[in-house]
Write an enzyme that holds these catalytic residues in place. Sequence first.
Site, PDB file in Angstrom:
ATOM      1  N   ASP A  74      -4.139  -1.111  -4.717  1.00 57.67           N
ATOM      2  CA  ASP A  74      -5.396  -1.860  -4.833  1.00 57.67           C
ATOM      3  C   ASP A  74      -6.589  -0.938  -4.635  1.00 57.67           C
ATOM      4  O   ASP A  74      -6.464   0.175  -4.126  1.00 57.67           O
ATOM      5  CB  ASP A  74      -5.441  -3.003  -3.804  1.00 57.67           C
ATOM      6  CG  ASP A  74      -5.258  -2.519  -2.374  1.00 57.67           C
ATOM      7  OD1 ASP A  74      -4.450  -1.593  -2.149  1.00 57.67           O
ATOM      8  OD2 ASP A  74      -5.942  -3.036  -1.472  1.00 57.67           O
ATOM      9  N   GLU A 139      -3.632  -2.892   0.542  1.00 60.36           N
ATOM     10  CA  GLU A 139      -3.941  -2.026   1.686  1.00 60.36           C
ATOM     11  C   GLU A 139      -5.352  -2.278   2.198  1.00 60.36           C
ATOM     12  O   GLU A 139      -5.616  -2.194   3.389  1.00 60.36           O
ATOM     13  CB  GLU A 139      -3.770  -0.551   1.299  1.00 60.36           C
ATOM     14  CG  GLU A 139      -3.778   0.411   2.479  1.00 60.36           C
ATOM     15  CD  GLU A 139      -5.170   0.880   2.899  1.00 60.36           C
ATOM     16  OE1 GLU A 139      -5.286   1.408   4.006  1.00 60.36           O
ATOM     17  OE2 GLU A 139      -6.132   0.710   2.112  1.00 60.36           O
TER      18      GLU A 139
END
Length: 381
Positions: A74, A139
């Site tokens: 991400d 994350e």
Amino acid sequence: MSIINDSQKIQILSDLVSINSVNGNEKEVAIYLSNLFKKYGIESKLIEVIPGRSNLIASIGHGKPVLGYAVHLDVVDIVDKSKWNSDPFTLTVKQGKLYGRGSVDMKSGVAAMAISLIELNANNCIQNGTLEFLATIGEEVGEPGSQYFYENGYMDNVDALVIGELSGYQVVHAHKGSMDMRLTSIGKTAHSSMPELGYNAIDPLIDLISNANRTFRSYNKSDAILGSFTFNTTIFNSGTQVNSIPENAIAEINARTIPEFDNLMVEDNMNTLIAKVNSMGANIKLDTYMSLKSINVTPSSSLAKLAQKVGKKYTGNNIPTSSIAPVTDASNLLRGKTDNFPFIAFGPGNETVHQINEYVEKEMYFNFIDIYQDIAKEYLS
Ligand SMILES: [Zn+2]
């Protein structure tokens, strides 16, 4: 022999940046990597963690020891596209710099680790053990991907771990923990001309927050490597109308923890403070919806020393060990490991992380592709 040339290295990073994986849309990145690995003869597996969102694993070599290369898929939001000098999802090359969202955090790390895996595999370089590529979702918000890997035993057989996060040319072995907490105060609404008929949800919440600020800041705890414990209210919402006593008030708090003042101590202290205001008539609840512990493993593991040696080979400079402020997936991936566990965060990056006009130096990106190959070759030799 190199099988991925320089323009392909740029193309792979460009492809990754062009997939908008602002938190919640990592699957396309996982599929891209899976196809890339497949093209070069490496099996990989998508693992759905949350519907529509998948971690990815791939490995080369076999047996012990197992060296993990971990990345996250991400990126953070672009904030305001109009303030970027180029399209954030189009990798733009300018004077040796590669601009784009995630160029630093951390698609250059993803690309560098993935390419290193492909090169090592093609050249049959892993002689002794396994190199495992672990890619996570989310994350940047809550770390559900690394939590999944830990809870489902994916870290059990991993003997050493490199996270390819934005350290630049320093070997990171420590970072603070992080906690996200939501305080919900429930009151009773009434017309503000007759407040005695209601209960103002804002008042006790403000008291609580100012007590908490005083309490937490008075501890003044700090760690020699990680620095100070911090505690900040970052969101406050309440009220719907100026002449109504508010029924609800919500505050959110982020704390950055250190071993000397860890996540459990924060929660204990919060609960004590809440019990105090609740005993005086308030109704406040605490929801700790994210709690990641600090990491501080030895800076002198064989892995850290190897990374310093390899880094120096490519830069000509001594590579220091250090800590960083933000959390990484290590908070989950290292759960249950000792302080001697060989872990480092070491990856292409600089201070433009999360910023408008984020960029990575092309040279640094290329260097890390080689650095990751050298580290794995030597660690698994
Ligand atoms: Zn990151």
